[in-house]
Design a protein around this motif. Structure first.
Motif, PDB file in Angstrom:
ATOM      1  N   SER A 180     -39.719 -16.429 -23.570  1.00 12.27           N
ATOM      2  CA  SER A 180     -39.263 -17.827 -23.677  1.00 12.27           C
ATOM      3  C   SER A 180     -38.161 -18.139 -22.671  1.00 12.27           C
ATOM      4  O   SER A 180     -38.189 -19.175 -22.009  1.00 12.27           O
ATOM      5  N   ALA A 181     -37.202 -17.239 -22.569  1.00  8.75           N
ATOM      6  CA  ALA A 181     -36.082 -17.464 -21.656  1.00  8.75           C
ATOM      7  C   ALA A 181     -36.545 -17.523 -20.205  1.00  8.75           C
ATOM      8  O   ALA A 181     -36.036 -18.334 -19.421  1.00  8.75           O
ATOM      9  N   ARG A 182     -37.519 -16.690 -19.866  1.00 12.62           N
ATOM     10  CA  ARG A 182     -38.004 -16.659 -18.481  1.00 12.62           C
ATOM     11  C   ARG A 182     -38.737 -17.949 -18.124  1.00 12.62           C
ATOM     12  O   ARG A 182     -38.574 -18.487 -17.028  1.00 12.62           O
ATOM     13  N   TRP A 183     -39.560 -18.438 -19.034  1.00 12.17           N
ATOM     14  CA  TRP A 183     -40.446 -19.546 -18.694  1.00 12.17           C
ATOM     15  C   TRP A 183     -39.930 -20.916 -19.094  1.00 12.17           C
ATOM     16  O   TRP A 183     -40.531 -21.922 -18.737  1.00 12.17           O
ATOM     17  N   ILE A 184     -38.799 -20.996 -19.777  1.00 13.14           N
ATOM     18  CA  ILE A 184     -38.257 -22.307 -20.144  1.00 13.14           C
ATOM     19  C   ILE A 184     -37.515 -22.957 -18.968  1.00 13.14           C
ATOM     20  O   ILE A 184     -37.283 -24.168 -18.958  1.00 13.14           O
ATOM     21  N   VAL A 185     -37.196 -22.176 -17.984  1.00 13.82           N
ATOM     22  CA  VAL A 185     -36.483 -22.673 -16.801  1.00 13.82           C
ATOM     23  C   VAL A 185     -37.369 -23.689 -16.079  1.00 13.82           C
ATOM     24  O   VAL A 185     -38.532 -23.406 -15.777  1.00 13.82           O
ATOM     25  N   PRO A 186     -36.826 -24.875 -15.802  1.00 12.74           N
ATOM     26  CA  PRO A 186     -37.631 -25.877 -15.099  1.00 12.74           C
ATOM     27  C   PRO A 186     -38.189 -25.327 -13.780  1.00 12.74           C
ATOM     28  O   PRO A 186     -37.482 -24.702 -12.994  1.00 12.74           O
ATOM     29  N   ALA A 219     -40.306 -22.886 -13.399  1.00 12.33           N
ATOM     30  CA  ALA A 219     -40.706 -21.478 -13.426  1.00 12.33           C
ATOM     31  C   ALA A 219     -42.225 -21.332 -13.500  1.00 12.33           C
ATOM     32  O   ALA A 219     -42.809 -20.509 -12.790  1.00 12.33           O
TER      33      ALA A 219
END
Length: 85
Positions: A30-36, A38
């Motif tokens: 979640s943390a990796r892919w929540i970044v706008p 990504a």
């Protein structure tokens, strides 16, 4: 799951312990892919990681449905009903 039956209690603990490994994996995903941006920047990596994590979750759910829940149903069927009205 609190149970007087050692098999049920042990199985529930094993499932709980196993879930401990899934939670950090999902949080990292979640943390990796929540970044706008990504996903747009690495769509194939996102698809591969998504497929892997969803396969792991699906296997976990199937395992619960096949082993844990029937055991819990069997165990609770042996408990006397309470008059909590």
């Amino acid at each position: 799951m609190a149970s007087p039956d050692p098999t049920t209690a042990g199985t529930a603990k094993a499932f709980f312990d196993e879930m401990g490994g899934l939670a950090p994996t999902f949080h990292a995903f979640s943390a990796r892919w929540i970044v706008p941006g990504a996903i747009a920047a690495q769509p194939h990596a996102f698809a591969e990681e998504s497929a892997a994590i969803f396969a792991t979750l699906a296997a976990r759910i199937a395992h619960e449905n096949e082993e844990l829940y029937p055991l819990a149903d069997w165990s609770s069927a042996d408990e006397p009903e309470s008059d909590a009205a």
